[in-house]
Design an enzyme around this catalytic site. Structure first.
Site, mmCIF file in Angstrom:
data_model
loop_
_atom_site.group_PDB
_atom_site.id
_atom_site.type_symbol
_atom_site.label_atom_id
_atom_site.label_comp_id
_atom_site.label_asym_id
_atom_site.label_seq_id
_atom_site.Cartn_x
_atom_site.Cartn_y
_atom_site.Cartn_z
ATOM 1 N N GLU A 1 19.534 13.675 -5.674
ATOM 2 C CA GLU A 1 20.916 13.378 -5.263
ATOM 3 C C GLU A 1 21.870 14.510 -5.611
ATOM 4 O O GLU A 1 22.941 14.608 -5.030
ATOM 5 C CB GLU A 1 21.384 12.020 -5.806
ATOM 6 N N TYR B 1 26.378 3.635 -18.330
ATOM 7 C CA TYR B 1 26.727 3.950 -16.952
ATOM 8 C C TYR B 1 25.844 3.167 -15.974
ATOM 9 O O TYR B 1 24.633 3.056 -16.174
ATOM 10 C CB TYR B 1 26.551 5.449 -16.708
ATOM 11 N N ARG C 1 16.068 12.203 -2.487
ATOM 12 C CA ARG C 1 17.319 11.470 -2.668
ATOM 13 C C ARG C 1 18.524 12.082 -1.957
ATOM 14 O O ARG C 1 19.610 11.490 -1.949
ATOM 15 C CB ARG C 1 17.642 11.398 -4.173
ATOM 16 N N GLU D 1 19.800 3.724 -0.636
ATOM 17 C CA GLU D 1 20.683 2.996 -1.543
ATOM 18 C C GLU D 1 21.875 2.523 -0.710
ATOM 19 O O GLU D 1 22.403 3.278 0.099
ATOM 20 C CB GLU D 1 21.146 3.971 -2.625
ATOM 21 N N GLU E 1 14.033 6.994 -10.909
ATOM 22 C CA GLU E 1 14.873 8.040 -10.311
ATOM 23 C C GLU E 1 15.510 8.910 -11.383
ATOM 24 O O GLU E 1 15.917 8.411 -12.436
ATOM 25 C CB GLU E 1 15.947 7.295 -9.505
ATOM 26 N N TRP F 1 23.586 14.597 -18.099
ATOM 27 C CA TRP F 1 23.865 13.632 -17.049
ATOM 28 C C TRP F 1 22.595 13.450 -16.286
ATOM 29 O O TRP F 1 22.061 14.372 -15.772
ATOM 30 C CB TRP F 1 24.902 14.187 -16.085
ATOM 31 N N ARG G 1 17.745 -2.337 -7.426
ATOM 32 C CA ARG G 1 17.766 -1.450 -8.588
ATOM 33 C C ARG G 1 18.265 -2.249 -9.775
ATOM 34 O O ARG G 1 19.230 -3.016 -9.652
ATOM 35 C CB ARG G 1 18.720 -0.279 -8.305
ATOM 36 N N HIS H 1 19.314 8.599 -14.612
ATOM 37 C CA HIS H 1 20.504 9.443 -14.713
ATOM 38 C C HIS H 1 20.310 10.706 -15.543
ATOM 39 O O HIS H 1 21.195 11.084 -16.323
ATOM 40 C CB HIS H 1 21.696 8.622 -15.232
ATOM 41 N N ASP I 1 17.216 3.824 -12.313
ATOM 42 C CA ASP I 1 17.781 5.178 -12.333
ATOM 43 C C ASP I 1 17.954 5.630 -13.778
ATOM 44 O O ASP I 1 18.621 4.962 -14.574
ATOM 45 C CB ASP I 1 19.155 5.134 -11.622
HETATM 46 C C1 GCO Z 1 23.144 6.518 -7.883
HETATM 47 C C2 GCO Z 1 23.869 7.394 -8.757
HETATM 48 C C3 GCO Z 1 25.331 7.359 -8.765
HETATM 49 C C4 GCO Z 1 25.894 8.704 -9.129
HETATM 50 C C5 GCO Z 1 27.234 8.909 -8.531
HETATM 51 C C6 GCO Z 1 27.689 10.328 -8.732
HETATM 52 O O1 GCO Z 1 23.789 5.770 -7.189
HETATM 53 O O2 GCO Z 1 21.939 6.603 -7.891
HETATM 54 O O3 GCO Z 1 23.174 8.092 -9.701
HETATM 55 O O4 GCO Z 1 25.818 6.335 -9.561
HETATM 56 O O5 GCO Z 1 25.940 8.878 -10.495
HETATM 57 O O6 GCO Z 1 27.180 8.597 -7.195
HETATM 58 O O7 GCO Z 1 28.825 10.567 -8.027
HETATM 59 MG MG MG Z 2 21.094 8.060 -9.088
#
Ligand code: GCO
Ligand code: MG
Length: 420
Positions: free
Chosen positions: A279, A159, A300, A356, A253, A420, A147, A229, A227
């Site tokens: 996720e 982030y 996810r 992951e 993602e 987020w 990634r 996010h 990702d």
């Molecule tokens: C990922 C994520 C993480 C999350 C985190 C939330 O690994 O794909 O998006 O970084 O943000 O695990 O608790």
């Molecule tokens: Mg993620």
């Protein structure tokens, strides 16, 4: 085999984890991961105060019935806190059942469908050379899929990007390594979240140049992931998918806020870049339309946030009908118990895709002693009965819980709270 004890531990070996330990009257012990990053105490209270007393005296063998009892019986269904608590119970009961059967858990779930589970690691950097170094470092550690997250010119911090070049994946050692990891995966220890700034225009304009540079440097074969996010609108996500098509990503993602699954219809119309989501989903209902309309490619949900092994197996089987594969979330805030549970399930299902795998710090590993190993790009579960993870309560108690939060985002232009 009756449940005699259900204990909840909240400790911080490397980072905060909530751990459930169920003991049966004949002395078998099962472990469950109940960690929800930044909301740990809510799950701990739900488990400790409400569910644990109802577990006592139940037959530890009746996993499906216990899952339905807590899911259907509570009246208040779904949601991350509830479903993570139920997931921890489910995991612990599968751990116990596999120990009673004297088999590693994947054997009970159908046996091994593969030699090991393909994993991806996290490379990141502030500029191209740093990203290239981080990718190479991951390749040296054995990763065969990577990634890539990048800093964005004009934004102070982004982030998922390591604060320093040496804070990326590795086995780490001692408490120093654990705190470095906090910078990398920023759930920072503090009573309030750190605020970061965000600029979607800057992100969308910059990111194709990063993947172009990475492809030029590493060639066409390396599977690359990214990702988003949850920060884009549907049409921005469509544009991103389209603009990255020349670089052949393994997946994109979480491009848009996850609750609006209708967004995927629009994204899908515009791009052939594979899509991963889930996720923060917690039931099969979150996925239903996405599966039936073939709008995504990877699921996810990890066992710990997807309600447990029992429901996630059903989700994966449903996904298989549509040639959708697993792509389980595996950051360090999923504890080694949660990782092991996802791994055993991943070994057994046919439609496994990728996982992951961010490696835990040595403090975390010392407490949980996971048996799984990583080499040649694959994670392999151990051979001992159950999940192959233990919990050193005494050592864990030396690491006290301290509040830690993911950052929040505000738009750089005017400070509006962003997704987020
Ligand atoms: C990922 C994520 C993480 C999350 C985190 C939330 O690994 O794909 O998006 O970084 O943000 O695990 O608790
Ligand atoms: Mg993620």
């Amino acid at each position: 085999m009756k449940i005699a004890k259900a204990e909840v531990f909240v400790h911080s070996p490397g980072r905060n984890f909530v751990t459930l330990r169920i003991t049966t009257d004949d002395g078998l012990v099962g472990l469950g991961d109940a960690t929800v990053n930044g909301r740990e105490l809510a799950v701990a209270a739900y488990l400790r105060d409400h569910l644990a007393p109802m577990l006592i005296g139940r037959d530890a063998h009746n996993i499906e019935d216990t899952w339905q009892y807590f899911y259907r019986g509570s009246y208040w269904r779904r949601g991350p806190i509830t479903m993570t608590a139920i997931a921890a119970i489910d995991m612990a009961l599968w751990d116990i059942k596999a120990k009673a059967a004297n088999m590693p858990l994947y054997q009970l779930l159908g046996g091994a469908s593969r030699e090991g589970c393909l994993a991806y690691g996290h490379a990141s950097g502030r500029e191209f050379n740093e990203i290239f170094d981080s990718i190479r470092e991951h390749q040296e550690k054995g990763y065969k899929a990577i990634r890539v997250q990048t800093a964005i010119p004009g934004l102070n911090s982004v982030y998922g990007v390591a604060a320093s070049a040496n804070a990326s994946a590795g086995s780490g050692s001692g408490k120093g390594a654990s705190s470095e990891r906090y910078d990398y995966e920023p759930a920072r220890r503090s009573t309030v979240p750190v605020e970061e700034e965000w600029d979607t225009r800057a992100y969308l304009n910059y990111i194709p140049s990063v993947f172009e540079a990475v492809r030029n440097e590493f060639g066409p074969d390396l599977p690359l992931l990214h990702d988003g996010h949850h920060r884009l609108t549907p049409i921005q996500a469509a544009r991103l998918g389209k603009s990255l098509e020349p670089y052949d990503l393994f997946w994109l993602e979480d491009l848009t806020p996850a609750e609006n699954t209708d967004a995927f219809r629009l994204i899908r119309q515009h791009t052939t870049t594979p899509l991963a989501v889930g996720e923060i989903f917690n039931t099969i209902y979150d996925y239903k339309d996405l599966f039936e309309e073939q709008l995504i490619d990877y699921v996810r949900s990890p066992v710990s946030h997807g309600g447990g092994i029992t429901p996630l197996k059903k989700i994966f089987d449903y996904a298989a009908v549509y040639q959708i594969k697993s792509g389980v979330h595996g950051p360090t805030d999923v504890s080694p118990i949660g990782h092991a549970a996802s791994l055993h399930l991943g070994m057994a299902i046919h439609n496994y895709g990728i996982s992951e795998y961010m490696q835990h710090s040595s403090d975390t590993n010392d407490v949980f002693q996971p048996e799984y190993t990583f080499s040649d790009g694959l994670i392999r579960p151990g051979t001992s009965p159950g999940l192959g993870v233990s919990y050193d309560e005494k050592l864990a108690s030396q690491f006290e819980y301290e509040p830690a939060y993911l950052p929040v985002n505000r738009l750089k232009v005017d400070g509006t709270m962003h997704d987020w």
